[in-house]
Enzyme design. Sequence first.
Site, PDB file in Angstrom:
ATOM      1  N   ARG A  45      -7.149   9.720  -4.960  1.00 12.42           N
ATOM      2  CA  ARG A  45      -7.777  10.035  -6.320  1.00 12.42           C
ATOM      3  C   ARG A  45      -9.067   9.575  -6.618  1.00 12.42           C
ATOM      4  NH1 ARG A  45      -3.823   7.234 -10.529  1.00 12.42           N
ATOM      5  NH2 ARG A  45      -4.833   5.502  -9.504  1.00 12.42           N
ATOM      6  N   GLY A 133       6.829  -3.845   6.910  1.00 18.76           N
ATOM      7  CA  GLY A 133       5.813  -3.326   7.579  1.00 18.76           C
ATOM      8  C   GLY A 133       5.945  -2.877   9.224  1.00 18.76           C
ATOM      9  N   LYS A 204      13.459  -3.941  -0.757  1.00 21.60           N
ATOM     10  CA  LYS A 204      13.739  -4.023   0.815  1.00 21.60           C
ATOM     11  C   LYS A 204      15.204  -4.292   1.166  1.00 21.60           C
ATOM     12  CE  LYS A 204       8.842  -5.237   1.683  1.00 21.60           C
ATOM     13  NZ  LYS A 204       7.950  -6.436   1.675  1.00 21.60           N
ATOM     14  N   GLY A 301       0.017  -5.301   5.962  1.00 17.43           N
ATOM     15  CA  GLY A 301      -1.130  -5.145   6.702  1.00 17.43           C
ATOM     16  C   GLY A 301      -1.591  -3.919   6.980  1.00 17.43           C
TER      17      GLY A 301
HETATM   18  N1  HSE Z   1       3.687  -7.337  -0.836  1.00 21.26           N
HETATM   19  C1  HSE Z   1       4.303  -6.941   0.384  1.00 21.26           C
HETATM   20  C2  HSE Z   1       4.467  -8.346   1.047  1.00 21.26           C
HETATM   21  C3  HSE Z   1       3.441  -6.056   1.376  1.00 21.26           C
HETATM   22  O1  HSE Z   1       4.022  -9.363   0.674  1.00 21.26           O
HETATM   23  O2  HSE Z   1       5.341  -8.483   2.026  1.00 21.26           O
HETATM   24  C4  HSE Z   1       4.371  -5.291   2.049  1.00 21.26           C
HETATM   25  O3  HSE Z   1       5.676  -4.474   1.534  1.00 21.26           O
END
Ligand code: HSE
Length: 432
Positions: A45, A133, A204, A301
Amino acid sequence: MKEIKVGIIGFGTVGSGTAEVLRCQAENLRRKTGLNITLARVADRSAQSLPPEFAQCPLSNKAEDVLNDPAIDIVVELIGGIEPARTLVLGAIARGKHVVTANKALMSTAGREILAAAAEAGVTVGMEASVAGGIPVIKTLKEGMTANTINSIMGILNGTANYILSRMTDERLPFAEVLREAQDKGYAEADPSFDIDGIDTAHKLAILIALAYGINIQLKDIHVEGISRIEPIDIVYARQFGYRIKLLAISINHGDHMEARVHPTMVPENHMLASVNGAYNAVNFNGDMAGDILLYGQGAGKMPTGSAVAADIVDIARDIAAGAINRVPGLAFVEDNIIKGRITPMEQLRGAYYFRMSVMDEPGVLANIAGILGNNEISIESVIQQKRQEKGPVPVVIRTHQATEKSVVQAMNEIDKLDICAKTPVIIRILE
Ligand code: HSE
Protein backbone atom coordinates in the site's frame (compact mmCIF):
# COMPACT_ATOMS: atom_id res chain seq x y z
CA MET A 1 14.09 -25.37 -15.93
CA LYS A 2 10.45 -24.99 -14.81
CA GLU A 3 9.71 -21.57 -13.38
CA ILE A 4 7.40 -20.95 -10.38
CA LYS A 5 6.33 -17.34 -9.98
CA VAL A 6 5.63 -15.76 -6.62
CA GLY A 7 3.73 -12.56 -5.81
CA ILE A 8 4.03 -10.91 -2.41
CA ILE A 9 1.31 -8.75 -0.86
CA GLY A 10 2.77 -6.65 1.96
CA PHE A 11 6.44 -5.62 1.78
CA GLY A 12 7.04 -4.95 5.48
CA THR A 13 9.47 -6.82 7.73
CA VAL A 14 8.39 -10.33 6.73
CA GLY A 15 7.62 -9.47 3.10
CA SER A 16 11.04 -7.96 2.49
CA GLY A 17 12.62 -10.84 4.45
CA THR A 18 10.89 -13.40 2.23
CA ALA A 19 12.04 -11.60 -0.94
CA GLU A 20 15.58 -11.52 0.41
CA VAL A 21 15.53 -15.23 1.34
CA LEU A 22 14.30 -16.17 -2.15
CA ARG A 23 16.99 -13.96 -3.68
CA CYS A 24 19.98 -15.05 -1.63
CA GLN A 25 18.97 -18.74 -1.61
CA ALA A 26 18.04 -18.89 -5.31
CA GLU A 27 20.96 -21.09 -6.35
CA ASN A 28 20.62 -23.32 -3.28
CA LEU A 29 16.91 -23.76 -4.02
CA ARG A 30 17.57 -24.48 -7.70
CA ARG A 31 19.95 -27.26 -6.67
CA LYS A 32 17.46 -28.67 -4.16
CA THR A 33 14.30 -28.45 -6.27
CA GLY A 34 15.38 -28.31 -9.90
CA LEU A 35 13.03 -25.33 -10.16
CA ASN A 36 13.46 -21.64 -10.71
CA ILE A 37 11.42 -19.91 -7.99
CA THR A 38 11.21 -16.21 -8.77
CA LEU A 39 9.62 -13.11 -7.29
CA ALA A 40 7.36 -11.84 -10.09
CA ARG A 41 5.37 -9.02 -8.46
CA VAL A 42 5.05 -7.12 -5.20
CA ALA A 43 2.08 -5.13 -3.90
CA ASP A 44 2.38 -2.80 -0.96
CA ARG A 45 0.00 0.00 0.00
CA SER A 46 2.69 2.49 0.90
CA ALA A 47 5.99 1.41 -0.74
CA GLN A 48 7.20 3.89 -3.38
CA SER A 49 9.97 1.64 -4.65
CA LEU A 50 11.69 -1.67 -3.97
CA PRO A 51 15.35 -2.04 -2.92
CA PRO A 52 17.74 -1.96 -5.95
CA GLU A 53 18.25 -5.75 -5.90
CA PHE A 54 14.54 -6.16 -6.74
CA ALA A 55 14.43 -3.26 -9.21
CA GLN A 56 13.29 -5.48 -12.11
CA CYS A 57 10.27 -6.72 -10.11
CA PRO A 58 7.01 -4.80 -10.76
CA LEU A 59 5.65 -2.95 -7.71
CA SER A 60 2.07 -1.89 -7.30
CA ASN A 61 0.05 -0.28 -4.53
CA LYS A 62 -2.96 -2.53 -5.15
CA ALA A 63 -3.08 -6.12 -3.85
CA GLU A 64 -5.49 -7.02 -6.69
CA ASP A 65 -2.65 -6.52 -9.17
CA VAL A 66 -0.96 -9.58 -7.67
CA LEU A 67 -4.20 -11.60 -7.64
CA ASN A 68 -4.98 -10.67 -11.23
CA ASP A 69 -1.52 -11.40 -12.65
CA PRO A 70 -2.07 -14.65 -14.62
CA ALA A 71 1.63 -15.51 -14.47
CA ILE A 72 1.67 -15.81 -10.67
CA ASP A 73 1.41 -19.32 -9.22
CA ILE A 74 1.77 -18.54 -5.49
CA VAL A 75 0.35 -15.50 -3.67
CA VAL A 76 2.09 -14.67 -0.40
CA GLU A 77 -0.13 -12.72 2.02
CA LEU A 78 1.92 -10.76 4.55
CA ILE A 79 -0.30 -7.87 5.54
CA GLY A 80 -1.60 -9.41 8.80
CA GLY A 81 -4.99 -8.90 10.48
CA ILE A 82 -8.26 -10.46 9.42
CA GLU A 83 -9.61 -8.05 6.80
CA PRO A 84 -8.74 -7.36 4.05
CA ALA A 85 -6.36 -10.35 4.34
CA ARG A 86 -9.26 -12.86 4.36
CA THR A 87 -10.85 -11.39 1.22
CA LEU A 88 -7.51 -11.30 -0.57
CA VAL A 89 -6.63 -14.88 0.34
CA LEU A 90 -10.07 -16.14 -0.73
CA GLY A 91 -9.71 -14.04 -3.91
CA ALA A 92 -6.37 -15.66 -4.70
CA ILE A 93 -7.84 -19.13 -4.11
CA ALA A 94 -10.84 -18.34 -6.32
CA ARG A 95 -8.38 -17.46 -9.11
CA GLY A 96 -6.71 -20.87 -8.72
CA LYS A 97 -3.59 -19.57 -7.00
CA HIS A 98 -1.77 -21.24 -4.14
CA VAL A 99 -1.38 -19.16 -1.01
CA VAL A 100 1.27 -18.80 1.67
CA THR A 101 0.52 -16.72 4.74
CA ALA A 102 2.17 -15.84 8.05
CA ASN A 103 -1.15 -14.59 9.41
CA LYS A 104 -2.02 -16.34 12.70
CA ALA A 105 -4.97 -14.06 13.48
CA LEU A 106 -6.48 -15.00 10.12
CA MET A 107 -5.73 -18.72 10.22
CA SER A 108 -6.90 -19.15 13.82
CA THR A 109 -10.25 -17.51 13.07
CA ALA A 110 -11.00 -18.19 9.40
CA GLY A 111 -8.64 -21.14 8.79
CA ARG A 112 -11.41 -23.71 8.23
CA GLU A 113 -13.15 -21.51 5.67
CA ILE A 114 -9.91 -20.76 3.83
CA LEU A 115 -8.68 -24.35 3.80
CA ALA A 116 -12.08 -25.65 2.66
CA ALA A 117 -12.08 -23.13 -0.20
CA ALA A 118 -8.53 -24.17 -1.10
CA ALA A 119 -9.41 -27.89 -1.10
CA GLU A 120 -12.42 -27.16 -3.30
CA ALA A 121 -10.29 -25.13 -5.73
CA GLY A 122 -7.47 -27.71 -5.73
CA VAL A 123 -4.86 -25.31 -4.37
CA THR A 124 -2.66 -25.34 -1.27
CA VAL A 125 -2.46 -22.89 1.65
CA GLY A 126 0.83 -22.88 3.58
CA MET A 127 0.97 -21.27 7.03
CA GLU A 128 4.27 -22.40 8.57
CA ALA A 129 5.31 -18.83 9.44
CA SER A 130 2.09 -18.20 11.37
CA VAL A 131 3.43 -20.00 14.45
CA ALA A 132 6.87 -19.53 15.99
CA GLY A 133 8.49 -17.62 13.09
CA GLY A 134 11.48 -19.50 11.75
CA ILE A 135 10.90 -22.72 13.72
CA PRO A 136 9.29 -25.46 11.61
CA VAL A 137 6.63 -26.35 14.20
CA ILE A 138 3.77 -26.90 11.76
CA LYS A 139 5.75 -29.22 9.51
CA THR A 140 6.89 -31.14 12.58
CA LEU A 141 3.30 -31.67 13.74
CA LYS A 142 1.79 -32.29 10.31
CA GLU A 143 4.49 -34.52 8.89
CA GLY A 144 7.34 -35.36 11.26
CA MET A 145 4.99 -36.52 14.04
CA THR A 146 2.15 -37.76 11.85
CA ALA A 147 2.45 -41.32 13.19
CA ASN A 148 1.82 -40.15 16.76
CA THR A 149 -1.15 -39.25 18.86
CA ILE A 150 -0.15 -35.92 20.36
CA ASN A 151 -0.37 -36.05 24.17
CA SER A 152 0.58 -32.47 24.91
CA ILE A 153 1.78 -29.13 23.57
CA MET A 154 3.65 -26.72 25.79
CA GLY A 155 5.45 -23.67 24.54
CA ILE A 156 6.69 -20.13 24.63
CA LEU A 157 5.16 -18.73 21.47
CA ASN A 158 5.48 -14.98 21.85
CA GLY A 159 8.91 -13.43 21.62
CA THR A 160 7.81 -10.03 22.86
CA ALA A 161 6.29 -11.36 26.10
CA ASN A 162 9.29 -13.62 26.63
CA TYR A 163 11.69 -10.76 25.97
CA ILE A 164 9.85 -8.57 28.49
CA LEU A 165 9.80 -11.25 31.20
CA SER A 166 13.47 -12.14 30.58
CA ARG A 167 14.64 -8.52 30.76
CA MET A 168 12.54 -7.91 33.87
CA THR A 169 14.15 -11.00 35.43
CA ASP A 170 17.76 -10.38 34.42
CA GLU A 171 18.02 -6.61 34.54
CA ARG A 172 15.25 -5.81 37.04
CA LEU A 173 13.89 -3.30 34.56
CA PRO A 174 10.30 -2.04 34.69
CA PHE A 175 7.70 -3.45 32.30
CA ALA A 176 7.10 -0.23 30.28
CA GLU A 177 10.79 0.32 29.51
CA VAL A 178 11.28 -3.26 28.36
CA LEU A 179 8.16 -3.10 26.16
CA ARG A 180 9.61 -0.05 24.41
CA GLU A 181 12.86 -1.95 23.79
CA ALA A 182 10.95 -4.90 22.29
CA GLN A 183 9.04 -2.55 19.98
CA ASP A 184 12.30 -0.88 18.89
CA LYS A 185 13.71 -4.30 18.03
CA GLY A 186 10.68 -5.05 15.82
CA TYR A 187 9.36 -8.04 17.80
CA ALA A 188 6.06 -6.55 18.88
CA GLU A 189 2.79 -6.72 16.94
CA ALA A 190 1.34 -3.47 15.54
CA ASP A 191 -0.93 -3.56 18.58
CA PRO A 192 1.40 -4.71 21.40
CA SER A 193 -1.56 -5.63 23.59
CA PHE A 194 -1.85 -8.79 21.45
CA ASP A 195 1.61 -9.80 22.70
CA ILE A 196 1.18 -8.72 26.31
CA ASP A 197 -2.38 -9.91 26.81
CA GLY A 198 -1.62 -13.38 25.45
CA ILE A 199 -3.86 -13.03 22.36
CA ASP A 200 -1.02 -13.61 19.89
CA THR A 201 0.00 -16.74 21.83
CA ALA A 202 -3.62 -17.94 21.83
CA HIS A 203 -3.86 -17.48 18.03
CA LYS A 204 -0.80 -19.70 17.67
CA LEU A 205 -1.99 -22.28 20.21
CA ALA A 206 -5.35 -22.55 18.39
CA ILE A 207 -3.51 -23.41 15.17
CA LEU A 208 -1.31 -26.01 16.89
CA ILE A 209 -4.27 -27.62 18.68
CA ALA A 210 -6.23 -27.93 15.42
CA LEU A 211 -3.23 -29.57 13.74
CA ALA A 212 -2.34 -31.79 16.69
CA TYR A 213 -5.74 -33.30 17.46
CA GLY A 214 -7.80 -32.73 14.31
CA ILE A 215 -10.39 -30.71 16.20
CA ASN A 216 -12.29 -27.59 15.35
CA ILE A 217 -11.24 -25.05 17.96
CA GLN A 218 -12.33 -21.45 18.29
CA LEU A 219 -10.26 -18.72 19.87
CA LYS A 220 -12.91 -18.18 22.53
CA ASP A 221 -12.38 -21.79 23.73
CA ILE A 222 -8.86 -20.90 24.92
CA HIS A 223 -8.42 -19.50 28.43
CA VAL A 224 -6.12 -16.47 28.04
CA GLU A 225 -4.28 -14.39 30.64
CA GLY A 226 -1.48 -11.98 29.80
CA ILE A 227 1.58 -10.72 31.64
CA SER A 228 0.53 -7.17 32.51
CA ARG A 229 -0.25 -7.98 36.17
CA ILE A 230 3.19 -9.52 36.77
CA GLU A 231 5.33 -7.18 38.83
CA PRO A 232 9.08 -7.32 39.45
CA ILE A 233 8.31 -8.51 42.99
CA ASP A 234 6.66 -11.68 41.57
CA ILE A 235 9.82 -12.38 39.60
CA VAL A 236 11.90 -12.01 42.77
CA TYR A 237 9.62 -14.39 44.72
CA ALA A 238 9.58 -16.84 41.82
CA ARG A 239 13.39 -16.95 41.98
CA GLN A 240 13.28 -17.54 45.75
CA PHE A 241 10.99 -20.52 45.17
CA GLY A 242 13.23 -21.82 42.33
CA TYR A 243 11.07 -20.80 39.35
CA ARG A 244 11.12 -18.52 36.30
CA ILE A 245 7.92 -16.85 35.13
CA LYS A 246 7.05 -17.59 31.49
CA LEU A 247 3.97 -16.93 29.39
CA LEU A 248 3.11 -20.52 28.40
CA ALA A 249 0.72 -21.97 25.86
CA ILE A 250 -0.45 -25.31 27.26
CA SER A 251 -2.62 -28.07 25.88
CA ILE A 252 -2.92 -31.54 27.43
CA ASN A 253 -4.80 -34.24 25.55
CA HIS A 254 -7.11 -36.14 27.92
CA GLY A 255 -8.64 -38.25 25.14
CA ASP A 256 -12.24 -37.06 25.23
CA HIS A 257 -11.29 -33.48 26.18
CA MET A 258 -8.24 -31.21 25.76
CA GLU A 259 -6.85 -28.41 27.84
CA ALA A 260 -6.31 -25.13 26.01
CA ARG A 261 -4.81 -22.30 28.02
CA VAL A 262 -2.37 -19.40 27.87
CA HIS A 263 -1.18 -17.80 31.11
CA PRO A 264 1.90 -16.76 33.04
CA THR A 265 3.36 -19.86 34.64
CA MET A 266 6.06 -20.51 37.22
CA VAL A 267 8.40 -22.92 35.48
CA PRO A 268 10.95 -24.85 37.61
CA GLU A 269 14.39 -23.36 36.89
CA ASN A 270 15.78 -26.75 35.79
CA HIS A 271 13.00 -27.20 33.19
CA MET A 272 14.18 -26.65 29.60
CA LEU A 273 11.56 -23.96 28.95
CA ALA A 274 12.93 -21.94 31.90
CA SER A 275 16.12 -21.26 29.98
CA VAL A 276 14.40 -19.99 26.84
CA ASN A 277 15.19 -16.30 27.10
CA GLY A 278 14.90 -13.07 25.15
CA ALA A 279 12.81 -13.09 21.98
CA TYR A 280 13.31 -16.82 21.47
CA ASN A 281 10.42 -19.27 21.21
CA ALA A 282 10.34 -22.96 22.11
CA VAL A 283 7.68 -25.59 21.93
CA ASN A 284 7.55 -29.12 23.29
CA PHE A 285 5.30 -31.69 21.65
CA ASN A 286 4.82 -35.02 23.37
CA GLY A 287 3.79 -37.82 21.04
CA ASP A 288 2.82 -41.32 22.13
CA MET A 289 5.44 -42.90 19.85
CA ALA A 290 8.23 -40.31 19.61
CA GLY A 291 8.02 -39.04 23.18
CA ASP A 292 9.17 -35.47 23.75
CA ILE A 293 10.29 -33.27 20.88
CA LEU A 294 11.55 -29.80 21.76
CA LEU A 295 11.92 -27.13 19.08
CA TYR A 296 13.75 -23.91 19.85
CA GLY A 297 14.60 -20.88 17.77
CA GLN A 298 13.68 -17.42 16.59
CA GLY A 299 9.94 -16.91 16.71
CA ALA A 300 9.94 -13.55 14.97
CA GLY A 301 12.11 -11.32 12.80
CA LYS A 302 12.72 -10.63 9.15
CA MET A 303 14.97 -13.47 8.01
CA PRO A 304 13.75 -16.30 10.34
CA THR A 305 10.12 -15.67 9.40
CA GLY A 306 11.13 -15.16 5.77
CA SER A 307 12.81 -18.58 5.93
CA ALA A 308 9.54 -20.21 7.07
CA VAL A 309 7.51 -18.46 4.35
CA ALA A 310 10.08 -19.55 1.75
CA ALA A 311 9.89 -23.17 3.00
CA ASP A 312 6.13 -23.18 2.29
CA ILE A 313 6.75 -21.66 -1.15
CA VAL A 314 9.25 -24.43 -1.90
CA ASP A 315 6.84 -27.16 -0.71
CA ILE A 316 4.13 -25.83 -3.00
CA ALA A 317 6.55 -25.40 -5.91
CA ARG A 318 7.59 -29.05 -5.54
CA ASP A 319 3.95 -30.17 -5.37
CA ILE A 320 3.13 -28.17 -8.51
CA ALA A 321 6.07 -29.79 -10.30
CA ALA A 322 5.02 -33.27 -9.10
CA GLY A 323 1.30 -32.70 -9.83
CA ALA A 324 0.57 -33.65 -6.22
CA ILE A 325 -1.38 -30.72 -4.81
CA ASN A 326 -2.82 -31.13 -1.29
CA ARG A 327 -0.94 -34.36 -0.69
CA VAL A 328 -0.84 -33.35 2.99
CA PRO A 329 -4.17 -31.88 4.20
CA GLY A 330 -3.97 -28.26 5.32
CA LEU A 331 -5.04 -29.13 8.86
CA ALA A 332 -3.04 -32.39 8.99
CA PHE A 333 -6.28 -34.45 9.09
CA VAL A 334 -8.59 -35.24 6.18
CA GLU A 335 -11.34 -32.59 6.30
CA ASP A 336 -14.16 -35.15 6.84
CA ASN A 337 -12.33 -36.52 9.88
CA ILE A 338 -12.04 -33.22 11.76
CA ILE A 339 -14.20 -33.46 14.86
CA LYS A 340 -15.77 -30.89 17.15
CA GLY A 341 -13.55 -31.61 20.16
CA ARG A 342 -14.26 -30.68 23.76
CA ILE A 343 -12.09 -28.26 25.72
CA THR A 344 -11.49 -29.00 29.41
CA PRO A 345 -13.31 -26.44 31.60
CA MET A 346 -10.71 -24.40 33.52
CA GLU A 347 -12.41 -25.14 36.85
CA GLN A 348 -11.41 -28.79 36.47
CA LEU A 349 -7.67 -28.04 36.43
CA ARG A 350 -5.60 -29.18 39.37
CA GLY A 351 -2.17 -27.93 40.32
CA ALA A 352 -0.05 -25.88 42.68
CA TYR A 353 -0.50 -22.11 42.85
CA TYR A 354 1.34 -18.94 43.83
CA PHE A 355 -0.75 -16.13 45.31
CA ARG A 356 0.44 -12.60 46.05
CA MET A 357 -1.88 -10.57 48.18
CA SER A 358 -1.55 -6.97 49.18
CA VAL A 359 -2.95 -6.74 52.70
CA MET A 360 -2.90 -4.51 55.78
CA ASP A 361 -0.42 -5.67 58.42
CA GLU A 362 -2.87 -6.13 61.29
CA PRO A 363 -3.53 -8.83 63.90
CA GLY A 364 -5.57 -11.75 62.54
CA VAL A 365 -5.01 -11.02 58.83
CA LEU A 366 -2.99 -14.15 58.14
CA ALA A 367 -5.41 -16.27 60.17
CA ASN A 368 -8.28 -14.84 58.14
CA ILE A 369 -6.58 -15.70 54.83
CA ALA A 370 -5.54 -19.15 56.04
CA GLY A 371 -9.12 -19.78 57.18
CA ILE A 372 -10.53 -18.97 53.74
CA LEU A 373 -7.95 -21.18 52.05
CA GLY A 374 -8.64 -24.03 54.51
CA ASN A 375 -12.41 -23.76 54.02
CA ASN A 376 -11.82 -24.11 50.29
CA GLU A 377 -9.60 -27.18 50.78
CA ILE A 378 -6.46 -25.37 49.72
CA SER A 379 -3.42 -26.51 51.65
CA ILE A 380 -0.57 -24.01 52.15
CA GLU A 381 2.93 -25.18 51.28
CA SER A 382 4.78 -22.01 52.35
CA VAL A 383 4.13 -18.36 53.23
CA ILE A 384 6.30 -15.24 53.02
CA GLN A 385 5.22 -11.99 54.58
CA GLN A 386 7.48 -9.05 53.88
CA LYS A 387 8.43 -6.72 56.71
CA ARG A 388 6.46 -3.49 56.74
CA GLN A 389 8.61 -0.65 55.31
CA GLU A 390 6.12 2.16 55.69
CA LYS A 391 2.45 2.67 56.44
CA GLY A 392 0.21 0.78 54.02
CA PRO A 393 -0.34 -2.73 52.69
CA VAL A 394 2.37 -5.40 52.66
CA PRO A 395 2.72 -8.31 50.24
CA VAL A 396 1.83 -11.77 51.55
CA VAL A 397 2.95 -14.54 49.25
CA ILE A 398 1.63 -18.10 49.49
CA ARG A 399 2.57 -21.23 47.63
CA THR A 400 0.00 -24.02 47.76
CA HIS A 401 -0.04 -27.79 47.48
CA GLN A 402 -2.23 -29.24 44.73
CA ALA A 403 -5.62 -27.56 44.58
CA THR A 404 -8.41 -27.29 42.05
CA GLU A 405 -8.83 -24.16 39.98
CA LYS A 406 -12.44 -23.99 41.10
CA SER A 407 -11.51 -23.74 44.78
CA VAL A 408 -8.70 -21.26 44.02
CA VAL A 409 -11.06 -18.93 42.15
CA GLN A 410 -13.60 -19.17 44.99
CA ALA A 411 -10.99 -18.49 47.70
CA MET A 412 -9.44 -15.56 45.84
CA ASN A 413 -12.86 -13.98 45.34
CA GLU A 414 -13.48 -14.24 49.08
CA ILE A 415 -10.07 -12.77 49.94
CA ASP A 416 -10.50 -9.96 47.39
CA LYS A 417 -13.68 -8.89 49.20
CA LEU A 418 -11.95 -8.54 52.60
CA ASP A 419 -11.46 -4.94 53.79
CA ILE A 420 -7.83 -5.70 54.61
CA CYS A 421 -7.11 -6.68 50.99
CA ALA A 422 -5.80 -3.60 49.16
CA LYS A 423 -5.56 -5.01 45.61
CA THR A 424 -6.96 -7.98 43.71
CA PRO A 425 -4.61 -10.90 44.46
CA VAL A 426 -2.18 -12.06 41.75
CA ILE A 427 -2.49 -15.77 40.96
CA ILE A 428 0.21 -17.66 39.05
CA ARG A 429 -0.08 -21.35 38.25
CA ILE A 430 2.98 -23.46 39.02
CA LEU A 431 4.25 -26.05 36.52
CA GLU A 432 5.24 -29.25 38.28
N1 HSE B 1 4.73 -10.44 17.95
C1 HSE B 1 5.13 -11.79 17.71
C2 HSE B 1 6.09 -12.16 18.82
C3 HSE B 1 5.80 -11.89 16.35
O1 HSE B 1 6.50 -11.30 19.59
O2 HSE B 1 6.42 -13.33 18.96
C4 HSE B 1 5.62 -13.15 15.62
O3 HSE B 1 4.38 -13.73 15.69
